[in-house]
Structure formats: structure tokens, C-alpha cells
Design an enzyme around this catalytic site. Structure first.
Site, PDB file in Angstrom:
ATOM      1  N   ARG A  14       0.843  -1.195   0.000  1.00  0.00           N
ATOM      2  CA  ARG A  14       0.000   0.000   0.000  1.00  0.00           C
ATOM      3  C   ARG A  14       0.881   1.249   0.000  1.00  0.00           C
ATOM      4  NH1 ARG A  14      -0.999   4.832   2.534  1.00  0.00           N
ATOM      5  NH2 ARG A  14      -0.658   3.866   4.560  1.00  0.00           N
ATOM      6  N   ASP A  15       1.533   1.549   1.110  1.00  0.00           N
ATOM      7  CA  ASP A  15       2.343   2.769   1.179  1.00  0.00           C
ATOM      8  C   ASP A  15       3.605   2.637   0.320  1.00  0.00           C
ATOM      9  OD1 ASP A  15       2.299   5.337   2.082  1.00  0.00           O
ATOM     10  OD2 ASP A  15       3.178   4.937   4.036  1.00  0.00           O
ATOM     11  N   TYR A 142      -6.123   5.472  11.523  1.00  0.00           N
ATOM     12  CA  TYR A 142      -4.913   6.271  11.260  1.00  0.00           C
ATOM     13  C   TYR A 142      -5.169   7.719  11.651  1.00  0.00           C
ATOM     14  CZ  TYR A 142      -1.792   3.469   8.172  1.00  0.00           C
ATOM     15  OH  TYR A 142      -0.895   2.583   7.653  1.00  0.00           O
ATOM     16  N   GLU A 144      -3.735  10.787  10.489  1.00  0.00           N
ATOM     17  CA  GLU A 144      -2.832  11.378   9.496  1.00  0.00           C
ATOM     18  C   GLU A 144      -2.228  12.684  10.033  1.00  0.00           C
ATOM     19  OE1 GLU A 144      -2.771  12.572   4.751  1.00  0.00           O
ATOM     20  OE2 GLU A 144      -4.685  12.432   5.792  1.00  0.00           O
ATOM     21  N   THR A 177       3.691  11.314   9.234  1.00  0.00           N
ATOM     22  CA  THR A 177       3.331  11.380   7.804  1.00  0.00           C
ATOM     23  C   THR A 177       4.384  12.087   6.956  1.00  0.00           C
ATOM     24  OG1 THR A 177       1.021  11.377   8.458  1.00  0.00           O
ATOM     25  CG2 THR A 177       1.489  12.102   6.214  1.00  0.00           C
ATOM     26  N   HIS A 205       4.173   4.616  12.690  1.00  0.00           N
ATOM     27  CA  HIS A 205       4.404   4.532  11.235  1.00  0.00           C
ATOM     28  C   HIS A 205       5.405   5.624  10.874  1.00  0.00           C
ATOM     29  CE1 HIS A 205       2.572   4.164   6.997  1.00  0.00           C
ATOM     30  NE2 HIS A 205       3.245   5.301   6.916  1.00  0.00           N
ATOM     31  N   HIS A 207       8.382   7.683   8.593  1.00  0.00           N
ATOM     32  CA  HIS A 207       8.908   8.000   7.264  1.00  0.00           C
ATOM     33  C   HIS A 207      10.358   8.462   7.402  1.00  0.00           C
ATOM     34  CE1 HIS A 207       5.679   7.596   4.229  1.00  0.00           C
ATOM     35  NE2 HIS A 207       4.933   7.550   5.312  1.00  0.00           N
TER      36      HIS A 207
END
Length: 505
Positions: A14-15, A142, A144, A177, A205, A207
Site C-alpha cells: 500500500r504505502d 490512522y 494522518e 506522515t 508509522h 517516514h
């Protein structure tokens, strides 16, 4: 003391698919899903965003059919939206049973993108969760832009979490995010959140925009997070997501108080397969999975490894289904070469080893890459050279190849101390070289051997372009003999083989 289990959720499909230029086919998605769950033992996989396309629908359907058959359907998750139930209908048709609902985790996003009040947003989320429950779909949520929310509007984030922790949901997913967190913020934000809501499951999550994703993963686990979102090869938009391979190694080696289920020895195999499917190349120096990370180049390191593994750390390549290599180049030294010779089952005297080392250094100076598979060729060439007395030397040559003109060559050769120069044309560059050479030998009334075979080969298994070997068969006075030349250029290799012939005759 019982170790805390950290759930690993892989979001490559997905990501990770948001990596620029990457799009998986349905068959590739299914293969990767199967490998993640059955080969790597990942706890959960996020495989798609709802409502993207018909192709995405078919890909999800293929995975959910297989997952139902195998009893994995509870491990398969889909990103959904607060859209009045459209995503939920899509999921029902696709056969998925776990939604990861995308909501706004910062007041900035809520105000400027949705233009709604917190109360309006929460009310729509509650409706979505109720619809999902009715459809037999489990919900994770989630937040975001959560990291910016914690930096700039923490009161909104906690108001939101107060609401969410009263809802019938399974997990709350906290994404950085835009990849803006530094480790000290990660630990503070997650520790504070876990302290307020000790019984709620939180995923982190990360990045990698500042190359801090793995540092943030480490701190999130230390701060008490319950799950992590990772991708194979760190795929994802912009600088990508936290890479699965590095996260697994860091957790295993530095966090003995927690446990994860991922099978380390399969990481490299799955990484290479995903690299093939995506065309998204793994940098050679990427930790754990890069081509060079278990390759020692400096000779002193190979020497230390021979003397009690002085340059080993806990990242032993065998853990990840890999092997340590010893690179051959201008900094390798004898120790690296000896390591490679051991692997090939070859032994050389110290004197011969010096000669081979010298040749490899010469190639390294020319920026050539030398691999283990090249070694027997180099040994043969170097040791063979030493057996012939050098009475003839090819001093210099010019090889010309132009469109519309015959290839030509100008050469300078020393024979027993006397220098000769000549030029000639031929059917190819090497033929022109030989024609010029024959002219020189004609003046000395010597007939050169007849060339009967000319073969070029590169070392089998060699992944480098460093070397090719030219083997020429000659007939002289009724006797056949062969000479070899070794170089990165096949014509130069042929000229080296020819010089050996001139010395033999």
C-alpha cells in the site's frame, strides 16, 4: 520476565507502492503477500487503498481469496476513508475484513483540508465505525499528520484520542506522515500517549525524510509502542518508509526486552524479489540488504578476520541468508586475496601471492572491479608471464576504427633491444596489428606462427566487467601452442597474448 510482543505490519503493497514509478501487478501483489505472511512471518499486511481502481480491486480480491483459504484474513488490511460507507461497501465486495480508517491527526489538516470542526469529524468517524461493525469489518484508525499534531496542536490530538478510545476499534495508528520527528520527540510523544491510554494498542508509522526512521522506530519501541509499520527495502513516497530489514536487526540486537516474529534469514531473499518486481534498486550500501554491506575491501580487515574475526560485529551475514565477501581492488592487500583463494580451495607461495596482489592493485588503479571468479584467470596470467624470458616487448600501439575506412594500426616493438615501427591496415583492429607485426618480422626474415583459433571469454560467474581472457592458438614449425592475454579490453588482451607468442618463438 516475559518479553513484550511487538506487532509488525508491512505496508509495502500500500504505502510502498506510492514509491514514484512503482506499480505491482495483481500476480506480483499476491506473491509478495504470500512471502510476507508465510516466508517472513509478518503479523499483518496492508495491501491497498480502497476505491483506487478496478485493477486494485482484482488484486485485493486475489489476496483475500487466498488469505481466506489459508486462515490469514484477519492479518490483511486495507486503507479506507471517511466517505459515508463507500469504502466499506468496496471492502465487502473485495472480501477484506480489516479497515485502516484514514482520519485527521492534526488540527491544521482538519481545518484547512476538511474545513470541519473536531466534533463534525468525530461524528462522521463514529458513523463509519458503526457501519463497519455492522458489516463484520474490524477497524483500526490512522491519525494522518499525527506528528505535526503533537508538535502544534496536542490538545486536539488528546481530545481525538479521548473520543477514539471509547469507540469499538482494535488499534490506533500514529504516523509521522511527513517524516519530521527527531528521536527525542518520538519517545516523548509516545510515552505520554501510552501513559494516558495504557490499555490501547498503538502502532507507529515512520517516514525517512531526514534518514531518522530507524532511530525513531527504536525510540518508539523503547517508549512502549505496541506495533510498527515497515516496508520491504524502505519503499514509500519521497524518501520512503522505515525499512523492514534494518528495523528487525535493530530490535533483535538492541531491544532484548521485546520480541518480534519476523524470520531474519528470509529478509534478503524477499528484498531481492521485491527489487526485481519493482525495478526499484536497492543501494549497494543499504544496511543489511545492500550488495556491499558484507564485503570487506580493506586488506587490514581481512587480516583481522583471519586473526580471530576482529572486524565482525553482531550483524553476521548468515543471519540474513547471506555470506561475507572480501573485495579485490587496490586496497585489498594479500589478506583479502588469501581469503578469496581459501574459498576457491587454492594455495599460492608468498612470492606468487605478491605477484597476483600487484596485478590486482594495477587493475584497481584503473578503476576496474575484480571478483573472486576472476582470480584463477589472473593467477594463470601472472604465473604464466613469469615463465617466459621477455626478449620482445610491444612498446606502444594505435588502433584506428573509423566508419567508411579500413581499420588500421601503428605499432612500436622492441626485439632484442632494437626498436621497430610500422603501420598497416586490416580487416579488423587486431588483424591490422598483426599485419604491421608481420611487416616488421619480414625485415628480420622471420615468419610468424599461423593463428588457427582465437577465443574470448569472461570468467564464469564474474559480475564485473574487469576482465576478459583472450586465448589464441598458434601453429609454428608443425607444433601447436596456446597463449593467453588478460585485460578489460579484448583487443588489448589479444595483443598481450601475441606478445607472449613472440617471446616463445
Amino acid at each position: 520476565m516475559e518479553r513484550k510482543k511487538i506487532e509488525i505490519m508491512d505496508t509495502t503493497l500500500r504505502d510502498g507502492e506510492q514509491t514514484s514509478g512503482v506499480s505491482f501487478s495483481a500476480a506480483e501483489k499476491l506473491t509478495i503477500a504470500q512471502l510476507l505472511l508465510e516466508e517472513l512471518h509478518i503479523d499483518r499486511i496492508e495491501i491497498a487503498s480502497a476505491r483506487v481502481s478496478e485493477g486494485e480491486f482484482q488484486a485485493v480480491k486475489g489476496i483475500t481469496d487466498w488469505a481466506n483459504e489459508k486462515g490469514y484474513i484477519g492479518k490483511v488490511e486495507v486503507l479506507t476513508f471517511v466517505d459515508g460507507g463507500i469504502s466499506i461497501d468496496w471492502m465487502k465486495k473485495a472480501g477484506a475484513q480489516v479497515q485502516n480508517l484514514l482520519t485527521k491527526g492534526s488540527l491544521n489538516h482538519l481545518t484547512h483540508q476538511l474545513k470541519k470542526t473536531p466534533e463534525q469529524h468525530f461524528s462522521e468517524i463514529a458513523e463509519n465505525i458503526a457501519l463497519a461493525q455492522k458489516a463484520g469489518i474490524e477497524t483500526n484508525v490512522y491519525l494522518e499528520d499525527w506528528s505535526n499534531g503533537m508538535k502544534n496542536s496536542p490538545e486536539y490530538v488528546f481530545q481525538f484520542l479521548d473520543f477514539l478510545t471509547q469507540q469499538p476499534i482494535r488499534r490506533i495508528l500514529l504516523p509521522d506522515t511527513l517524516g519530521v520527528l527527531i528521536p527525542s520527540e518520538t519517545v516523548t510523544f509516545i510515552a505520554e500517549t501510552k501513559k494516558r491510554y495504557p490499555n490501547t494498542h498503538f502502532d507507529f508509522h515512520a517516514h525517512n525524510d531526514y534518514d531518522l526512521s530507524i532511530a525513531n522506530v527504536l525510540e518508539a519501541v523503547k517508549a512502549g509502542v505496541d506495533g510498527l509499520h515497515l516496508t520491504v527495502n524502505g519503499m514509500g513516497e519521497r524518501a520512503g518508509n522505515a525499512p523492514l530489514s534494518s528495523a528487525v536487526a535493530v530490535i533483535h540486537d538492541f531491544l532484548p526486552e521485546v520480541q518480534i516474529s519476523v524470520k531474519e534469514s528470509s529478509l534478503y531473499k524477499v528484498s531481492k524479489l521485491v527489487e526485481t518486481f519493482t525495478g526499484y534498486r536497492i543501494p549497494a550500501n543499504k544496511p543489511i540488504i545492500g550488495d556491499n554491506v558484507f564485503t570487506q575491501t580493506a586488506g587490514i580487515h581481512a587480516d583481522g578476520d583471519n586473526k580471530n574475526n576482529l572486524y565482525f560485529n553482531d550483524l553476521l551475514p548468515e543471519r540474513f541468508g547471506r555470506k561475507r565477501k572480501y573485495a579485490l581492488g587496490k586496497t585489498s592487500g594479500k589478506a583479502n586475496i588469501e581469503k578469496n583463494l581459501q574459498e576457491l580451495g587454492l594455495q599460492l607461495s608468498q612470492e606468487d601471492l605478491k605477484k597476483v596482489t600487484q596485478r590486482i592493485i594495477e587493475l584497481g588503479d584503473r578503476k576496474e572491479t575484480v571478483t573472486k571468479e576472476d582470480l584463477p584467470y589472473i593467477i594463470s596470467d601472472v604465473l604464466d608471464s613469469g615463465t617466459i624470458e621477455e626478449k620482445v616487448t610491444v612498446n606502444s600501439y594505435v588502433l584506428m576504427h573509423s566508419k567508411g575506412l579500413r581499420p588500421s594500426s601503428s605499432i612500436s616493438v622492441t626485439i632484442n633491444g632494437e626498436v621497430f615501427e610500422e603501420n598497416a591496415q586490416g580487416d579488423g583492429q587486431y588483424d591490422a596489428f598483426m599485419t604491421a607485426l608481420r611487416k616488421i618480422y619480414k625485415t628480420k626474415k622471420i615468419e610468424l606462427p599461423k593463428l588457427t583459433d582465437y577465443a574470448v571469454r569472461i570468467p564464469p560467474g564474474s559480475s564485473s566487467d574487469a576482465l576478459c581472457e583472450t586465448i589464441i592458438t598458434w601453429i609454428h614449425n608443425g607444433k601447436e601452442f596456446k597463449t593467453r592475454g588478460l585485460d578489460s579490453d579484448q583487443t588489448v588482451a589479444a595483443i598481450k597474448a601475441t606478445q607472449k607468442m613472440l617471446n616463445i618463438i
